[in-house]
Design a protein around this motif. Structure first.
Motif, short mmCIF file in Angstrom:
data_model
loop_
_atom_site.label_atom_id
_atom_site.label_comp_id
_atom_site.label_asym_id
_atom_site.label_seq_id
_atom_site.Cartn_x
_atom_site.Cartn_y
_atom_site.Cartn_z
N GLY A 159 0.79 -1.22 0.00
CA GLY A 159 0.00 0.00 0.00
C GLY A 159 0.82 1.27 0.00
O GLY A 159 0.33 2.33 0.40
N LYS A 160 2.07 1.19 -0.48
CA LYS A 160 2.96 2.35 -0.43
C LYS A 160 2.82 3.27 -1.63
O LYS A 160 3.38 4.38 -1.63
CB LYS A 160 4.42 1.89 -0.31
CG LYS A 160 4.71 1.03 0.92
CD LYS A 160 4.44 1.79 2.20
CE LYS A 160 4.83 0.97 3.42
NZ LYS A 160 4.52 1.67 4.69
N GLY A 161 2.11 2.85 -2.68
CA GLY A 161 1.97 3.73 -3.82
C GLY A 161 1.53 3.01 -5.07
O GLY A 161 1.28 1.80 -5.07
N ILE A 162 1.46 3.78 -6.18
CA ILE A 162 1.12 3.26 -7.50
C ILE A 162 2.41 3.00 -8.27
O ILE A 162 3.37 3.77 -8.18
CB ILE A 162 0.23 4.26 -8.27
CG1 ILE A 162 -0.01 3.79 -9.70
CG2 ILE A 162 0.82 5.65 -8.27
CD1 ILE A 162 -0.92 4.70 -10.51
N ALA A 163 2.44 1.91 -9.03
CA ALA A 163 3.62 1.57 -9.83
C ALA A 163 3.16 1.00 -11.16
O ALA A 163 2.14 0.30 -11.23
CB ALA A 163 4.50 0.57 -9.09
N TRP A 164 3.93 1.31 -12.21
CA TRP A 164 3.68 0.70 -13.52
C TRP A 164 4.44 -0.62 -13.54
O TRP A 164 5.68 -0.65 -13.61
CB TRP A 164 4.16 1.62 -14.64
CG TRP A 164 3.10 2.53 -15.15
CD1 TRP A 164 2.40 2.39 -16.32
CD2 TRP A 164 2.60 3.73 -14.54
NE1 TRP A 164 1.50 3.42 -16.47
CE2 TRP A 164 1.59 4.25 -15.39
CE3 TRP A 164 2.89 4.40 -13.35
CZ2 TRP A 164 0.89 5.42 -15.10
CZ3 TRP A 164 2.18 5.56 -13.05
CH2 TRP A 164 1.19 6.06 -13.91
N LEU A 165 3.71 -1.73 -13.46
CA LEU A 165 4.32 -3.05 -13.28
C LEU A 165 4.03 -3.95 -14.47
O LEU A 165 2.94 -3.91 -15.05
CB LEU A 165 3.79 -3.68 -11.99
CG LEU A 165 4.07 -2.89 -10.71
CD1 LEU A 165 3.30 -3.49 -9.54
CD2 LEU A 165 5.57 -2.87 -10.42
N PRO A 166 4.99 -4.82 -14.83
CA PRO A 166 4.77 -5.74 -15.96
C PRO A 166 3.65 -6.73 -15.64
O PRO A 166 3.61 -7.31 -14.55
CB PRO A 166 6.11 -6.46 -16.10
CG PRO A 166 7.10 -5.64 -15.36
CD PRO A 166 6.35 -4.96 -14.26
N LYS A 167 2.77 -6.91 -16.60
CA LYS A 167 1.70 -7.88 -16.44
C LYS A 167 2.27 -9.28 -16.19
O LYS A 167 1.73 -10.06 -15.40
CB LYS A 167 0.82 -7.89 -17.69
CG LYS A 167 -0.36 -8.85 -17.61
CD LYS A 167 -1.20 -8.80 -18.89
CE LYS A 167 -2.35 -9.79 -18.81
NZ LYS A 167 -3.16 -9.78 -20.07
N SER A 168 3.39 -9.59 -16.87
CA SER A 168 4.00 -10.91 -16.73
C SER A 168 4.46 -11.19 -15.30
O SER A 168 4.56 -12.35 -14.90
CB SER A 168 5.19 -11.03 -17.68
OG SER A 168 6.17 -10.04 -17.39
N LEU A 169 4.72 -10.13 -14.54
CA LEU A 169 5.23 -10.29 -13.18
C LEU A 169 4.11 -10.27 -12.14
O LEU A 169 4.30 -10.76 -11.01
CB LEU A 169 6.24 -9.17 -12.88
CG LEU A 169 7.00 -9.22 -11.56
CD1 LEU A 169 7.94 -10.43 -11.52
CD2 LEU A 169 7.79 -7.95 -11.35
N THR A 170 2.97 -9.73 -12.48
CA THR A 170 1.94 -9.46 -11.46
C THR A 170 0.60 -10.13 -11.74
O THR A 170 -0.41 -9.80 -11.11
CB THR A 170 1.71 -7.94 -11.35
OG1 THR A 170 1.38 -7.42 -12.65
CG2 THR A 170 2.95 -7.21 -10.84
N GLU A 171 0.57 -11.09 -12.65
CA GLU A 171 -0.70 -11.72 -13.02
C GLU A 171 -1.39 -12.36 -11.82
O GLU A 171 -2.61 -12.23 -11.65
CB GLU A 171 -0.47 -12.76 -14.12
CG GLU A 171 -0.25 -12.14 -15.49
CD GLU A 171 -0.09 -13.18 -16.58
OE1 GLU A 171 -0.88 -13.15 -17.54
OE2 GLU A 171 0.82 -14.02 -16.46
N GLN A 172 -0.63 -13.05 -10.97
CA GLN A 172 -1.24 -13.74 -9.83
C GLN A 172 -1.77 -12.74 -8.81
O GLN A 172 -2.86 -12.92 -8.26
CB GLN A 172 -0.24 -14.69 -9.17
CG GLN A 172 -0.86 -15.63 -8.15
CD GLN A 172 -1.92 -16.53 -8.76
OE1 GLN A 172 -1.69 -17.18 -9.78
NE2 GLN A 172 -3.11 -16.55 -8.17
N GLU A 173 -1.02 -11.68 -8.55
CA GLU A 173 -1.45 -10.66 -7.58
C GLU A 173 -2.74 -9.98 -8.04
O GLU A 173 -3.62 -9.69 -7.22
CB GLU A 173 -0.35 -9.63 -7.38
CG GLU A 173 0.86 -10.12 -6.60
CD GLU A 173 1.83 -10.94 -7.43
OE1 GLU A 173 2.82 -11.43 -6.88
OE2 GLU A 173 1.58 -11.11 -8.65
#
Length: 291
Positions: free
Chosen positions: A235-249
């Motif tokens: 909950g520390k902020g917004i980030a532009w993250l790769p879909k390949s890395l964050t699909e499960q989350e």
């Protein structure tokens, strides 16, 4: 004249800062500065203008940079060819890949690639984009696997390196559900990539001049997408993250979209190699790739 001087010259030209370049070369700043001075003394002219903001190439420095890049690549290629002919080098494919692709994309991709041409041995070097580029330039690896965006030109000279697209990805602005709710009426804390990050170059290009419009407030930075993912989950902020890395989350609902799809950044996943010949095993692998 020493090879290390040429490598230092390239590092400073790419980083524009004695501090960042010394860190990339794993040497103290005073020692790095002495080596740059030694190279300038050997050349006979100043190659950089020093300012409080950093170091910029002089006209002489700009003129010799392409030749230095080519010379360093040639020297390492000569070593590789000599070792191969002498039988001292195993048929190892050497890859440099950014951290996010090392964890997610590379294992699946290389298994699929092996079906076309069996690979005897693989060595994967995982690091920041800047370090991976240095490994390719210095001949320590034959291939660089990284994210690319068509509007952000690569740092490597286009006439000395060629690429094949081997996959797709997308950067999505994500945050924890709790933060997204809290930040509806206020500025959003922003989790950014640092200068040495390839994803950082792409995000900075996309957000140029739009930070105030989006009410982003810089809060934390790292060159690792995995670290930014952890911070976003907390909950520390917004980030532009790769879909390949964050699909499960995202599937679990632990991360949700913080901005609409207009702010997504489509990416290519590219494999890059020198235009100059590489060893036989690497050439065979490159030829086997479907594009």
């Amino acid at each position: 004249m020493e090879l290390v001087w040429l490598e230092d010259f390239i590092a400073l030209a790419e980083n524009g800062s004695f501090v960042r370049a010394a860190d990339a070369r794993h040497v103290t700043q005073p020692a790095f500065s002495r080596r740059i001075r030694s190279f300038e003394s050997w050349i006979g002219v100043e190659l950089f203008t020093r300012t409080p903001q950093g170091a910029n190439l002089t006209e002489a420095g700009k003129h010799i940079l392409p030749s230095v890049l080519d010379e360093v690549s040639r020297i390492y290629r000569i070593r590789s060819e000599a070792q191969e002919l002498a039988g001292k080098a195993a048929k190892v494919l050497q890859f440099a890949a950014t951290h996010s692709l090392s964890f997610t994309f590379f294992p699946r991709w290389i298994r699929a690639a092996e079906r076309g041409a069996p690979i005897e041995a693989i060595r994967l070097h995982s690091d920041s984009m800047a370090s991976c580029e240095q490994m390719l330039v210095h001949g320590q690896v034959q291939f660089l696997l990284c994210h690319r965006h068509p509007e952000v030109p690569p740092q490597l000279p286009h006439d000395q390196y060629i690429s094949k697209k081997v996959g797709d990805d997308i950067l999505v602005p994500l945050a924890s559900p709790a933060l997204a709710l809290e930040s509806e009426e206020t500025s959003m804390p922003y989790l950014a990539y640092t200068e040495e990050s390839g994803l950082g170059r792409i995000v900075r290009h996309r957000l140029q001049g739009k930070d105030e419009y989006l009410q982003l407030k810089p809060h934390f930075s790292s060159h690792l997408a995995a670290v930014l993912t952890s911070m976003a989950l907390e909950g520390k902020g917004i980030a532009w993250l790769p879909k390949s890395l964050t699909e499960q989350e995202v599937l679990d609902g632990r991360l949700i979209r913080a901005l609409d799809e207009r702010w997504d950044i489509p990416l290519d996943i590219n494999l890059t190699r020198p235009t100059a010949p590489i060893n036989t095993s690497a050439e065979t692998f490159w030829s086997s790739l479907n594009v």
